[in-house]
Design a protein around this motif. Structure first.
Motif, PDB file in Angstrom:
ATOM      1  N   TRP A 135       0.830  -1.197   0.000  1.00 57.32           N
ATOM      2  CA  TRP A 135       0.000   0.000   0.000  1.00 57.32           C
ATOM      3  C   TRP A 135       0.865   1.246   0.000  1.00 57.32           C
ATOM      4  CZ3 TRP A 135      -4.587  -0.965   3.912  1.00 57.32           C
ATOM      5  CH2 TRP A 135      -5.584  -1.679   3.230  1.00 57.32           C
ATOM      6  N   LEU A 162      -3.884   4.207   2.391  1.00 55.71           N
ATOM      7  CA  LEU A 162      -4.202   4.427   3.796  1.00 55.71           C
ATOM      8  C   LEU A 162      -5.273   5.500   3.941  1.00 55.71           C
ATOM      9  CD1 LEU A 162      -0.743   4.281   5.604  1.00 55.71           C
ATOM     10  CD2 LEU A 162      -2.345   2.447   5.092  1.00 55.71           C
ATOM     11  N   LEU A 201      -8.870   4.254   3.515  1.00 52.18           N
ATOM     12  CA  LEU A 201      -9.497   3.401   4.525  1.00 52.18           C
ATOM     13  C   LEU A 201     -10.669   4.112   5.205  1.00 52.18           C
ATOM     14  CD1 LEU A 201      -6.482   1.658   6.302  1.00 52.18           C
ATOM     15  CD2 LEU A 201      -8.160   0.613   4.790  1.00 52.18           C
ATOM     16  N   TRP A 206      -5.834  -3.754   6.814  1.00 53.03           N
ATOM     17  CA  TRP A 206      -4.434  -3.368   6.787  1.00 53.03           C
ATOM     18  C   TRP A 206      -3.530  -4.358   7.504  1.00 53.03           C
ATOM     19  CZ3 TRP A 206      -3.158  -3.310  11.800  1.00 53.03           C
ATOM     20  CH2 TRP A 206      -4.141  -2.974  12.740  1.00 53.03           C
ATOM     21  N   ARG A 232      -0.237  -6.050   6.132  1.00 49.49           N
ATOM     22  CA  ARG A 232      -0.110  -5.610   4.743  1.00 49.49           C
ATOM     23  C   ARG A 232       1.205  -4.864   4.547  1.00 49.49           C
ATOM     24  NH1 ARG A 232      -4.248  -5.439   0.269  1.00 49.49           N
ATOM     25  NH2 ARG A 232      -2.981  -4.603  -1.417  1.00 49.49           N
ATOM     26  N   ALA A 259       3.675  -2.048   3.041  1.00 48.46           N
ATOM     27  CA  ALA A 259       3.401  -0.654   2.687  1.00 48.46           C
ATOM     28  C   ALA A 259       4.705   0.068   2.377  1.00 48.46           C
ATOM     29  CB  ALA A 259       2.659   0.058   3.811  1.00 48.46           C
ATOM     30  N   LEU A 274       2.301  -3.121   7.955  1.00 50.64           N
ATOM     31  CA  LEU A 274       1.315  -2.543   8.853  1.00 50.64           C
ATOM     32  C   LEU A 274       0.934  -3.562   9.920  1.00 50.64           C
ATOM     33  CD1 LEU A 274      -0.918  -0.791   6.183  1.00 50.64           C
ATOM     34  CD2 LEU A 274       0.771   0.286   7.679  1.00 50.64           C
TER      35      LEU A 274
END
Length: 263
Positions: free
Chosen positions: A51, A56, A59, A72, A75, A77, A152
């Protein structure tokens, strides 16, 4: 006690023991299955596209209540932003490779147009000064726009502590981070941190996975399913159930036929 009642009581105790131990064995197998499923779900999350800032911001629900179902969770990032160096926090009594030290956390304000979002980054680990436990090893915090790679995750796990901090009363920096010195804390609460600082901290954090730099080590432990001990416990419980069955058959069934034959 008559022989018949003695036999019935022993039989009842044996059946109860086998039922309990077999049930405990099945429970351990179920725990292993659940952990394997969670580990597979984590691996699927880690294999997804990393991501970016815009993901973000999309979300729209940073204060997710059900952490395990959060999109998240685990995940990867790649975020761009600027460090809020004055808000740096050192978490005490954290280990890496068996060595005592500190986790270093610094908020990252995302780059425009998402500068209203701030993610706490678990930047890495530094060792302890054994001559002075309050002496914090300085780390380099670059100024300007930086790119941070990581994963995350929920906030760092909390350790047991006594005093005000355990009740969430630990002080945090004010809204203006300039000129502040790093804080040494046992635990950190993102909600309390956000309320005290006025920063829009997200409910999740980013565990930085870049190569070691800025005086920080990032040799984070590799996640595993951790099911071996559950299979071991299940084997022990099933083995105990089998032992009870064998002892019951030998002493309460076979011996009844062997003794009359010998007589």
């Amino acid at each position: 006690m008559p022989e018949r009642w003695r036999f019935l009581l022993i039989s009842l105790a044996a059946m109860l023991g086998m039922a309990v131990t077999a049930s405990l064995g099945r429970w351990q197998l179920q725990r292993a299955h659940d952990k394997e499923q969670r580990f597979q779900a984590m691996e699927r999350q880690q294999s997804l596209r990393p991501w970016a800032n815009a993901d973000l911001a999309a979300l729209n629900s940073p204060q997710a209540e059900e952490v395990p179902s959060a999109p998240w969770l685990h995940r990867p990032a790649i975020l761009q932003g600027r460090w809020l160096a004055g808000q740096t926090v050192y978490l005490d009594n954290r280990q890496m490779q068996g060595r005592p030290g500190f986790f270093v956390l610094t908020p990252l304000r995302l780059a425009p147009p998402h500068e209203d979002l701030i993610v706490v980054v678990q930047r890495g680990w530094v060792g302890r000064n054994f001559q002075d436990r309050l002496a914090l090893q300085p780390v380099e915090t670059p100024a300007g726009l930086v790119e941070v790679r990581g994963q995350l995750e929920p906030p760092p796990s909390k350790l047991y502590e006594l005093g005000a901090e355990s009740a969430g009363a630990a002080p945090f920096h004010g809204a203006d981070p300039d000129g502040q010195t790093p804080q040494l804390l046992q635990n950190v609460d993102f909600a309390a941190w956000a309320a005290a600082s006025g920063l829009r901290l997200q409910a999740y954090g980013l565990v930085q996975t870049d190569a070691p730099s800025q005086g920080l080590s990032r040799d984070w432990p590799k996640a595993t399913a951790g099911v071996e001990k559950h299979y071991g416990y299940a084997f022990q419980w099933f083995g105990l159930a089998a032992l009870i069955a064998l002892l019951y058959v030998w002493f309460q069934v076979l011996r009844r036929f062997i003794r009359p034959a010998r007589a």
